[in-house]
Design a protein around this motif. Structure first.
Motif, PDB file in Angstrom:
ATOM      1  N   UNK A 169     -15.806 -47.109  -5.454  1.00  0.00           N
ATOM      2  CA  UNK A 169     -15.760 -48.159  -6.474  1.00  0.00           C
ATOM      3  C   UNK A 169     -15.295 -47.600  -7.811  1.00  0.00           C
ATOM      4  N   UNK A 170     -15.826 -46.442  -8.211  1.00  0.00           N
ATOM      5  CA  UNK A 170     -15.446 -45.861  -9.502  1.00  0.00           C
ATOM      6  C   UNK A 170     -13.978 -45.440  -9.525  1.00  0.00           C
ATOM      7  N   UNK A 171     -13.496 -44.839  -8.438  1.00  0.00           N
ATOM      8  CA  UNK A 171     -12.086 -44.468  -8.372  1.00  0.00           C
ATOM      9  C   UNK A 171     -11.196 -45.704  -8.451  1.00  0.00           C
ATOM     10  N   UNK A 172     -11.601 -46.761  -7.786  1.00  0.00           N
ATOM     11  CA  UNK A 172     -10.817 -47.993  -7.819  1.00  0.00           C
ATOM     12  C   UNK A 172     -10.810 -48.615  -9.206  1.00  0.00           C
ATOM     13  N   UNK A 173     -11.916 -48.509  -9.945  1.00  0.00           N
ATOM     14  CA  UNK A 173     -11.954 -49.031 -11.313  1.00  0.00           C
ATOM     15  C   UNK A 173     -10.985 -48.270 -12.213  1.00  0.00           C
ATOM     16  N   UNK A 174     -10.939 -46.944 -12.059  1.00  0.00           N
ATOM     17  CA  UNK A 174      -9.982 -46.153 -12.839  1.00  0.00           C
ATOM     18  C   UNK A 174      -8.560 -46.599 -12.512  1.00  0.00           C
ATOM     19  N   UNK A 175      -8.279 -46.746 -11.229  1.00  0.00           N
ATOM     20  CA  UNK A 175      -6.941 -47.125 -10.794  1.00  0.00           C
ATOM     21  C   UNK A 175      -6.553 -48.522 -11.255  1.00  0.00           C
ATOM     22  N   UNK A 176      -7.501 -49.455 -11.209  1.00  0.00           N
ATOM     23  CA  UNK A 176      -7.189 -50.852 -11.498  1.00  0.00           C
ATOM     24  C   UNK A 176      -7.089 -51.143 -12.990  1.00  0.00           C
ATOM     25  N   UNK A 177      -7.969 -50.520 -13.785  1.00  0.00           N
ATOM     26  CA  UNK A 177      -8.065 -50.893 -15.196  1.00  0.00           C
ATOM     27  C   UNK A 177      -7.470 -49.856 -16.144  1.00  0.00           C
ATOM     28  N   UNK A 178      -7.683 -48.596 -15.871  1.00  0.00           N
ATOM     29  CA  UNK A 178      -7.331 -47.569 -16.858  1.00  0.00           C
ATOM     30  C   UNK A 178      -5.969 -46.940 -16.610  1.00  0.00           C
TER      31      UNK A 178
END
Length: 502
Positions: free
Chosen positions: A215-224
């Motif tokens: 989930x955290x890796x996907x948040x970095x990829x999606x938003x940042x």
């Protein structure tokens, strides 16, 4: 497995046509100095831009002086979507529940074998859970564990397993060869609700590291990997999937400066910890996800000494935590999941999840007090994560993911953790990217609906009707008569139960 950022850019899955490796755009980590006059926080009070939270000003004068250039390049209401984590975390809870349930229903031994004993919730004063009114059996010592029978392992009290750990035993019978009705899976459950709750506890057990990290890796990829595209820049094939918008997490009015994982331990009563004993009918065990050798007679459930949570740090200096792992320990807080099930996510009525901040620690909330933190690991500001997000090489990315897991745990991760991580990550990337690209977060409720999922002995008298209610009243009257004769000592547990029915 494709690397997680390149997977998110795949034209068959998302609308993006980007062919270049994405850049990482980190938010402000702290308020250091004014972007115009360079005054520091020691000299004056600093504030971030309320639209983008990418620059810092010391005064309205400095902001006005910088506004013309700042607006044309980076800012404005249409340049930044600020996604409040308080409204977004239930969506992550749905993903976590979906990942674990899909995996555990296929592989967890307690969901792929019949339940041969009676691990029902127990209250010695409860007329339904203990209709005979008798006292529970005494604990079993490890020396007698080799000749266990269904009666001693009734589940009414914790059992001391051969490794010295006490937990509620779940005895596994014959392996299931096909899907069966719940009442066949666990025939001795006192009610359908009790049966379903145990099934849900097991289905949401373990797998915390791969779920949280995916989930955290996907948040970095999606938003940042998003930024505000200046108005004067022509659109071309490198334009990001979110158009000209940047997307950033916030917590209330404050931007998020960092997020990652914390490792620690939680206090769990023995009676709320599950462990699994293989009967002679169960065949060889234990199954996937255990560090024990095949052929051992037991398998421990989720370990409270190896517990993870997601931490969220804000630019204003507050800290929040997200925990999807307490339901397995009978700390059963559910969040309404219906508003978050879209884009191919199966419907869920409610899923486990806890979201709390430091003010809850001051107020003495149990979810804050029972966690002892040992280690903190940033994901948003981790260089290895940034390398993975830039999808330079698929094989290298996978190696980096495994190294990342070992760094977080401080040990060599199990093969099961690595395999489930590679299973969860593509789905997490796809679902979170789809949510961000389609701006589905704008439809989420500002305040999620949360409620406890109580055991039958926690229900109030108002929830019982008819003959069931009459039986409870008779039992209460019987307690009262025995208490007057000195046969029932009044203790805190009895007072709590009786108070719920008065």
């Amino acid at each position: 497995m494709a690397s997680f950022a390149s997977l998110a850019k795949h034209p068959d899955r998302l609308a993006s046509k980007s062919k270049l490796p994405p850049r990482i755009f980190l938010p402000l980590s702290k308020l250091e100095s004014c972007s115009v006059c360079n005054k520091t926080g020691r000299e004056t009070q600093l504030r971030w831009c309320q639209y983008c939270a990418e620059v810092v000003y010391c005064s309205a004068q400095c902001q006005q002086q910088d506004w013309k250039q700042h607006k044309s390049q980076y800012c404005g209401k249409d340049k930044t979507d600020r996604v409040d984590i308080e409204s977004f975390w239930p969506f992550l809870a749905v993903l976590a529940a979906q990942f674990r349930e899909d995996t555990n229903f296929d592989s967890h031994p307690a969901l792929t074998h019949l339940i041969a004993n009676s691990p029902n919730p127990y209250n010695e004063y409860h007329p339904i859970l203990n209709p005979s009114g008798s006292m529970p059996l005494s604990p079993i010592s490890p020396s007698s564990s080799s000749s266990l029978s269904p009666n001693p392992l009734s589940g009414t009290l914790p059992f001391t397993f051969p490794n010295g750990i006490r937990a509620k035993p779940v005895v596994l019978g014959a392996k299931l060869t096909e899907l069966v009705q719940p009442e066949t899976w666990w025939p001795s459950a006192v009610s359908e609700a009790v049966r379903y709750k145990l099934q849900r506890r097991i289905a949401n057990e373990g797998l915390l590291l791969p779920v949280y990290l995916a989930i955290c890796l996907a948040l970095v990829s999606a938003m940042y990997t998003t930024t505000a595209i200046p108005d004067w820049e022509d659109e071309d094939e490198t334009l990001q999937a979110t158009g000209r918008r940047r997307v950033r997490l916030t917590c209330g009015s404050s931007p998020i400066s960092d997020f990652g994982l914390v490792l620690g331990s939680v206090f769990v009563p023995d009676k709320d910890r599950l462990a699994y004993w293989y009967s002679s009918d169960a065949g060889p065990g234990p199954g996937p996800g255990t560090s024990g050798e095949t052929g051992e007679q037991y398998r421990m459930g989720q370990d409270p000494e190896d517990h993870y949570r997601i931490y969220i740090q804000t630019l204003s200096g507050n800290e929040w935590y997200i925990d999807f792992g307490m339901y397995a320990f009978n700390n059963c807080i559910l969040v309404d999941a219906a508003p978050y099930c879209s884009s191919g996510i199966p419907h869920h009525e409610a899923v486990p999840g806890i979201f709390y901040g430091r003010e809850h620690e001051r107020e003495g909330a149990i979810e804050a007090l029972n966690f002892k933190l040992r280690k903190r690991f940033s994901i948003l500001r981790n260089k290895r994560v940034h390398e993975i997000a830039q999808w330079n090489d698929q094989n290298t990315d996978i190696v980096n993911i495994f190294v990342l897991m070992n760094e977080i745990t401080g040990r060599e991760c199990t093969r099961w953790d690595r395999e489930t991580m590679l299973d969860f990550l593509p789905d997490a990337v796809q679902l979170i990217h789809t949510n961000v690209v389609n701006r589905e977060y704008l439809k989420f409720p500002k305040k999620p609906r949360i409620a406890p999922d109580m055991d039958p002995d926690e229900k109030s008298m108002m929830e019982y009707t008819g003959e069931e209610k009459e039986r409870i009243l008779k039992r209460i009257n019987k307690w009262s008569r025995r208490f007057k004769k000195g046969k029932n000592p009044r203790n805190r547990r009895e007072q709590q139960f009786r108070g719920a029915f008065e």
